[in-house]
Design a protein around this motif. Structure first.
Motif, short mmCIF file in Angstrom:
data_model
loop_
_atom_site.label_atom_id
_atom_site.label_comp_id
_atom_site.label_asym_id
_atom_site.label_seq_id
_atom_site.Cartn_x
_atom_site.Cartn_y
_atom_site.Cartn_z
N ALA A 1 -3.42 -4.96 17.09
CA ALA A 1 -4.27 -5.96 17.75
C ALA A 1 -3.51 -7.28 17.91
O ALA A 1 -3.62 -7.94 18.96
CB ALA A 1 -5.55 -6.17 16.94
N TRP A 2 -2.75 -7.66 16.90
CA TRP A 2 -1.95 -8.89 16.99
C TRP A 2 -0.92 -8.78 18.10
O TRP A 2 -0.68 -9.73 18.84
CB TRP A 2 -1.25 -9.19 15.67
CG TRP A 2 -2.15 -9.69 14.59
CD1 TRP A 2 -3.46 -10.06 14.70
CD2 TRP A 2 -1.81 -9.88 13.22
NE1 TRP A 2 -3.96 -10.45 13.49
CE2 TRP A 2 -2.95 -10.35 12.56
CE3 TRP A 2 -0.65 -9.67 12.49
CZ2 TRP A 2 -2.96 -10.65 11.21
CZ3 TRP A 2 -0.67 -9.96 11.14
CH2 TRP A 2 -1.81 -10.45 10.51
N GLU B 1 -4.26 -1.90 8.28
CA GLU B 1 -3.15 -2.81 8.51
C GLU B 1 -2.42 -2.48 9.82
O GLU B 1 -2.05 -3.38 10.57
CB GLU B 1 -2.17 -2.78 7.34
CG GLU B 1 -2.70 -3.41 6.08
CD GLU B 1 -3.01 -4.88 6.20
OE1 GLU B 1 -2.16 -5.64 6.71
OE2 GLU B 1 -4.12 -5.29 5.79
N GLU B 2 -2.22 -1.20 10.09
CA GLU B 2 -1.57 -0.80 11.35
C GLU B 2 -2.41 -1.22 12.55
O GLU B 2 -1.88 -1.71 13.56
CB GLU B 2 -1.33 0.70 11.36
CG GLU B 2 -0.24 1.15 10.41
CD GLU B 2 -0.14 2.66 10.28
OE1 GLU B 2 -1.04 3.38 10.77
OE2 GLU B 2 0.85 3.13 9.67
N ASP B 3 -3.72 -1.05 12.46
CA ASP B 3 -4.61 -1.47 13.55
C ASP B 3 -4.57 -2.98 13.74
O ASP B 3 -4.58 -3.47 14.87
CB ASP B 3 -6.05 -1.02 13.27
CG ASP B 3 -6.23 0.48 13.35
OD1 ASP B 3 -5.34 1.17 13.89
OD2 ASP B 3 -7.27 0.98 12.85
N TYR C 1 0.83 -1.20 0.00
CA TYR C 1 0.00 0.00 0.00
C TYR C 1 0.87 1.26 0.00
O TYR C 1 0.55 2.25 -0.65
CB TYR C 1 -0.93 0.02 1.21
CG TYR C 1 -2.01 -1.05 1.20
CD1 TYR C 1 -2.61 -1.47 0.02
CD2 TYR C 1 -2.44 -1.64 2.38
CE1 TYR C 1 -3.59 -2.45 0.03
CE2 TYR C 1 -3.42 -2.60 2.39
CZ TYR C 1 -3.99 -3.01 1.22
OH TYR C 1 -4.97 -3.97 1.21
N GLN C 2 1.97 1.22 0.75
CA GLN C 2 2.85 2.39 0.80
C GLN C 2 3.53 2.62 -0.56
O GLN C 2 3.71 3.76 -0.98
CB GLN C 2 3.88 2.22 1.91
CG GLN C 2 3.28 2.38 3.29
CD GLN C 2 4.24 2.04 4.41
OE1 GLN C 2 5.16 1.26 4.24
NE2 GLN C 2 4.00 2.62 5.58
N ALA C 3 3.90 1.54 -1.23
CA ALA C 3 4.51 1.69 -2.56
C ALA C 3 3.50 2.27 -3.53
O ALA C 3 3.82 3.18 -4.32
CB ALA C 3 5.01 0.33 -3.05
N VAL D 1 -6.66 4.62 4.18
CA VAL D 1 -7.54 3.80 5.01
C VAL D 1 -6.99 2.38 5.11
O VAL D 1 -6.97 1.78 6.20
CB VAL D 1 -8.98 3.79 4.43
CG1 VAL D 1 -9.84 2.73 5.09
CG2 VAL D 1 -9.61 5.15 4.57
N ASN D 2 -6.52 1.83 3.99
CA ASN D 2 -5.97 0.48 3.99
C ASN D 2 -4.72 0.39 4.87
O ASN D 2 -4.54 -0.58 5.60
CB ASN D 2 -5.63 0.03 2.57
CG ASN D 2 -6.86 -0.20 1.73
OD1 ASN D 2 -7.96 -0.31 2.25
ND2 ASN D 2 -6.68 -0.25 0.43
N ILE D 3 -3.87 1.40 4.80
CA ILE D 3 -2.66 1.41 5.62
C ILE D 3 -3.04 1.48 7.10
O ILE D 3 -2.48 0.75 7.94
CB ILE D 3 -1.74 2.58 5.22
CG1 ILE D 3 -1.11 2.31 3.86
CG2 ILE D 3 -0.65 2.82 6.28
CD1 ILE D 3 -0.38 3.50 3.26
N ARG D 4 -4.00 2.31 7.43
CA ARG D 4 -4.45 2.43 8.82
C ARG D 4 -5.06 1.11 9.31
O ARG D 4 -4.83 0.70 10.46
CB ARG D 4 -5.46 3.58 8.95
CG ARG D 4 -5.89 3.83 10.36
CD ARG D 4 -4.72 4.34 11.18
NE ARG D 4 -5.11 4.32 12.58
CZ ARG D 4 -4.28 4.16 13.58
NH1 ARG D 4 -3.00 4.05 13.36
NH2 ARG D 4 -4.71 4.13 14.81
#
Length: 143
Positions: A93-94, A87-89, A25-27, A82-85
């Protein structure tokens, strides 16, 4: 080997090694930011520098077309954010789940049981649990 076992048995867990989605997503975000820079240059009437990451991207010839492209690029950037956020969330959680899984709760449970016993609340709780277990056993025997 999976077919050797009955379909009701679970013997294998099929897993795959995949790339980190956040990095992807960052790329893609970097590509969209570069495209935004090129489109903004067209809208402002300035000459766009040679920007990496815009391979094959053609800016519209007219300003209204470029503005529409900018809106599309901004929508993609918002979606990627939104997708990056997300993934961070998910990783947060993990991390919390792993901490909870690895924590040793035995000292806490023992301290709780001692405190309940000192207040005289442990014995009634045990009696209530035994009665509930006996009821469940009787209900299971009838069924």
């Amino acid at each position: 080997r999976i077919n050797q076992y009955a379909s009701s048995e679970i013997q294998f867990n099929l897993m795959a090694i995949v790339k980190n989605r956040k990095e992807g997503y960052q790329a893609e975000m970097a590509v969209q930011e570069a495209r935004k820079t090129v489109v903004d240059a067209k809208i402002n009437g300035t000459e766009a520098m040679d920007v990496d990451g815009t391979d094959g991207f053609v800016v519209a010839a007219d300003v209204p077309g470029a503005e529409a492209q900018r809106a599309d690029v901004m929508a993609k950037i918002a979606e990627l954010q939104v997708n990056i956020r997300t993934e961070e969330d998910k990783f947060a959680a993990w991390k919390q789940e792993n901490m909870r899984r690895k924590h040793n709760y035995i000292p806490f449970v023992m301290a709780l049981m001692k405190a309940l016993a000192e207040k005289g609340k442990l014995a009634p709780m045990v009696d209530k649990a035994n009665a509930k277990a006996a009821e469940a056993g009787a209900a299971a025997a009838k069924a």
